[in-house]
Design a protein around this motif. Structure first.
Motif, PDB file in Angstrom:
ATOM      1  N   ILE A  30      26.955  13.758  57.082  1.00 52.89           N
ATOM      2  CA  ILE A  30      27.193  12.494  56.397  1.00 52.89           C
ATOM      3  C   ILE A  30      26.015  12.470  55.303  1.00 52.89           C
ATOM      4  O   ILE A  30      26.271  12.196  54.034  1.00 52.89           O
ATOM      5  CB  ILE A  30      26.773  11.509  57.476  1.00 52.89           C
ATOM      6  CG1 ILE A  30      27.658  11.449  58.501  1.00 52.89           C
ATOM      7  CG2 ILE A  30      26.684   9.988  56.836  1.00 52.89           C
ATOM      8  CD1 ILE A  30      27.459  10.481  59.721  1.00 52.89           C
ATOM      9  N   MET A  31      24.931  13.027  55.586  1.00 60.06           N
ATOM     10  CA  MET A  31      23.975  13.229  54.557  1.00 60.06           C
ATOM     11  C   MET A  31      24.237  13.909  53.433  1.00 60.06           C
ATOM     12  O   MET A  31      23.974  13.740  52.236  1.00 60.06           O
ATOM     13  CB  MET A  31      22.395  13.383  55.075  1.00 60.06           C
ATOM     14  CG  MET A  31      21.807  12.478  55.900  1.00 60.06           C
ATOM     15  SD  MET A  31      20.049  13.153  56.295  1.00 60.06           S
ATOM     16  CE  MET A  31      19.145  12.130  55.176  1.00 60.06           C
ATOM     17  N   LEU A  32      24.699  15.116  53.799  1.00 62.82           N
ATOM     18  CA  LEU A  32      25.062  16.238  53.015  1.00 62.82           C
ATOM     19  C   LEU A  32      26.166  15.643  52.016  1.00 62.82           C
ATOM     20  O   LEU A  32      26.175  15.938  50.605  1.00 62.82           O
ATOM     21  CB  LEU A  32      25.612  17.507  53.755  1.00 62.82           C
ATOM     22  CG  LEU A  32      26.063  18.485  52.967  1.00 62.82           C
ATOM     23  CD1 LEU A  32      24.934  19.258  51.947  1.00 62.82           C
ATOM     24  CD2 LEU A  32      26.951  19.474  53.750  1.00 62.82           C
ATOM     25  N   LYS A  33      27.210  14.969  52.494  1.00 64.21           N
ATOM     26  CA  LYS A  33      28.369  14.311  51.754  1.00 64.21           C
ATOM     27  C   LYS A  33      28.025  13.583  50.729  1.00 64.21           C
ATOM     28  O   LYS A  33      28.228  13.412  49.463  1.00 64.21           O
ATOM     29  CB  LYS A  33      29.468  13.955  52.678  1.00 64.21           C
ATOM     30  CG  LYS A  33      30.745  13.467  52.125  1.00 64.21           C
ATOM     31  CD  LYS A  33      31.655  13.392  53.133  1.00 64.21           C
ATOM     32  CE  LYS A  33      32.736  12.526  52.558  1.00 64.21           C
ATOM     33  NZ  LYS A  33      33.373  11.433  53.558  1.00 64.21           N
ATOM     34  N   HIS A  34      27.039  12.766  51.229  1.00 58.45           N
ATOM     35  CA  HIS A  34      26.512  11.570  50.434  1.00 58.45           C
ATOM     36  C   HIS A  34      25.795  12.108  49.521  1.00 58.45           C
ATOM     37  O   HIS A  34      25.791  11.556  48.076  1.00 58.45           O
ATOM     38  CB  HIS A  34      25.639  10.464  51.217  1.00 58.45           C
ATOM     39  CG  HIS A  34      24.789   9.689  50.529  1.00 58.45           C
ATOM     40  ND1 HIS A  34      25.723   8.617  49.980  1.00 58.45           N
ATOM     41  CD2 HIS A  34      23.621   9.392  50.225  1.00 58.45           C
ATOM     42  CE1 HIS A  34      24.759   7.633  49.061  1.00 58.45           C
ATOM     43  NE2 HIS A  34      23.697   8.317  49.617  1.00 58.45           N
ATOM     44  N   HIS A  35      24.586  13.142  49.640  1.00 54.43           N
ATOM     45  CA  HIS A  35      23.975  13.654  48.692  1.00 54.43           C
ATOM     46  C   HIS A  35      24.775  14.449  47.386  1.00 54.43           C
ATOM     47  O   HIS A  35      24.529  14.173  46.474  1.00 54.43           O
ATOM     48  CB  HIS A  35      22.862  14.861  49.309  1.00 54.43           C
ATOM     49  CG  HIS A  35      22.279  15.327  48.160  1.00 54.43           C
ATOM     50  ND1 HIS A  35      22.565  16.768  47.771  1.00 54.43           N
ATOM     51  CD2 HIS A  35      21.175  14.867  47.487  1.00 54.43           C
ATOM     52  CE1 HIS A  35      21.371  16.924  46.973  1.00 54.43           C
ATOM     53  NE2 HIS A  35      20.499  15.876  46.682  1.00 54.43           N
ATOM     54  N   THR A  36      25.779  15.011  47.884  1.00 51.50           N
ATOM     55  CA  THR A  36      26.902  15.652  46.817  1.00 51.50           C
ATOM     56  C   THR A  36      27.454  14.676  46.221  1.00 51.50           C
ATOM     57  O   THR A  36      27.379  14.997  44.812  1.00 51.50           O
ATOM     58  CB  THR A  36      27.758  16.532  47.807  1.00 51.50           C
ATOM     59  OG1 THR A  36      27.026  17.470  48.756  1.00 51.50           O
ATOM     60  CG2 THR A  36      28.720  17.556  46.532  1.00 51.50           C
ATOM     61  N   PHE A  37      27.857  13.742  46.577  1.00 54.27           N
ATOM     62  CA  PHE A  37      28.424  12.461  45.949  1.00 54.27           C
ATOM     63  C   PHE A  37      27.699  11.983  44.826  1.00 54.27           C
ATOM     64  O   PHE A  37      27.869  11.771  43.846  1.00 54.27           O
ATOM     65  CB  PHE A  37      28.993  11.568  46.844  1.00 54.27           C
ATOM     66  CG  PHE A  37      29.200  10.253  45.991  1.00 54.27           C
ATOM     67  CD1 PHE A  37      30.340   9.939  45.483  1.00 54.27           C
ATOM     68  CD2 PHE A  37      28.361   9.212  46.055  1.00 54.27           C
ATOM     69  CE1 PHE A  37      30.685   8.806  44.800  1.00 54.27           C
ATOM     70  CE2 PHE A  37      28.668   7.995  45.352  1.00 54.27           C
ATOM     71  CZ  PHE A  37      29.811   7.699  44.686  1.00 54.27           C
TER      72      PHE A  37
END
Ligand SMILES: [Zn+2]
Ligand SMILES: [Zn+2]
Ligand SMILES: [Zn+2]
Length: 342
Positions: A178-185
């Motif tokens: 979840i963090m990874l996806k949010h950070h990439t976005f």
């Protein structure tokens, strides 16, 4: 000495981070779609607390003896001067170790002492953000909370990797993707926003303050030039009275120029009670509040002073002194007097 269970520290840290991410997810979904924006603050509290617990775990496991570990994590007794009975002084710890554990400032000192590296600038920023959000209504913080999670990500990733020698995906479980996806976005969007602004003719010298602007409705730093204004051929440098930004996080639109000027004046903030003087003033040329006094230049229209220092005493001159033909107020006064006496 209170007992310390390092594994318990780690367990609590991971629970706190997991809860923080759950809160974060719920906070980002609107109320009518089953979300709960009110959870924004508990997201930040849980995440920040979780990271500090991980830091304490690292400190506690940097020594072999659990008793030594406890002395590093619990707040030590105060050390006070005592008379040694021979006219001298002895510094003695008074009382026992406290039941409370060390705060950010002391964690920093322990990290320094044990050679553990950390990006304290970002941690300080996150702590400031957490304290600041305590005083706001959750609805006005959703964007800032999203910034917080994105900025926390690299810290957590690098720490787990290099200081704990673990894989973040294993350690953090479901919270990780979840963090990874949010950070990439977040990173992609920041880049898109920055590219869009290059089309909007923001005055060059003021651009560093554009980067610090946050949406007035939700606190997000993901703001871009309004597409309608861009399509209409408006330019920030000329059309600052109408040019708007658009928040990618919440959709709010408003004027960009006042926001830039506010972030400039925040940076050059002064306190008149300390005898401080303002360091930004209205520009005589373009009438915007963007003239930086000590730089003797306007960051909006780039106008500079004709006379930068007094011909006699070399004191730096200001906009107000320009009519004196290269003299400071005092020497202009002296000069006038001499002329009158002649
Ligand atoms: Zn917003
Ligand atoms: Zn100007
Ligand atoms: Zn002078």
């Amino acid at each position: 000495m209170p007992l310390l269970d390092a594994e318990k520290l780690k367990e609590n840290a991971l629970t706190s981070i997991r809860l923080g991410i759950e809160d974060f997810q719920r906070s980002q979904i609107p109320f009518d779609q089953g979300g709960d924006p009110e959870r924004a603050l508990s997201a930040i509290r849980n995440l920040f607390a979780g990271v500090l617990l991980l830091f304490k775990y690292k400190i506690a496991t940097s020594v072999d003896d659990p008793e030594h570990a406890a002395t590093l994590i619990f707040n030590p007794p105060e050390v006070l001067p005592q008379a040694d009975g021979h006219g001298g002084v002895e510094w003695q710890p008074v009382g026992n170790f406290k039941k409370t554990t060390i705060d950010v400032t002391t964690i920093k000192k322990r990290f320094d002492g044990f050679g553990i590296e950390m990006d304290w600038e970002t941690i300080d920023k996150l702590q400031e953000c957490r304290n600041h959000l305590e005083h706001l209504h959750p609805a006005n913080t959703l964007g800032e909370v999203a910034d917080f999670v994105a900025e926390l990500f690299p810290i957590l990733r690098d720490f787990v990797h290099s200081e704990m020698n673990e894989q973040p995906a294993d350690l953090l479980g479901g919270a990780w993707p979840i963090m990874l996806k949010h950070h990439t976005f977040f990173i992609d969007t920041i880049k898109e926003c920055a590219e869009a602004w290059t089309e909007a003719a923001v005055p060059k010298l003021i651009q560093p303050w554009l980067e610090k602007c946050q949406c007035e409705a939700c606190g997000s730093s993901l703001i871009r030039p309004d597409s309608d204004d861009l399509d209409d051929g408006l330019q920030v440098d000329e059309d600052d009275i109408t040019f708007r930004y658009e928040c990618v996080a919440c959709g709010y639109r408003d004027l960009i120029a006042p926001l830039i000027i506010k972030s400039l004046s925040n940076d050059f903030d002064y306190d008149p009670r300390d005898g401080g003087e303002p360091s930004v003033e209205r520009c005589d040329e373009c009438q915007r509040d963007t003239f930086v006094i000590h730089e003797q230049q306007c960051l909006w229209c780039e106008v500079e002073l004709d006379y930068k220092e007094c011909n006699v005493c070399e004191e730096p001159l200001r906009q107000d002194d320009q009519a004196n033909g290269g003299l400071c107020g005092y020497h202009h006064h002296v000069y006038e007097k001499v002329m009158r006496e002649d």
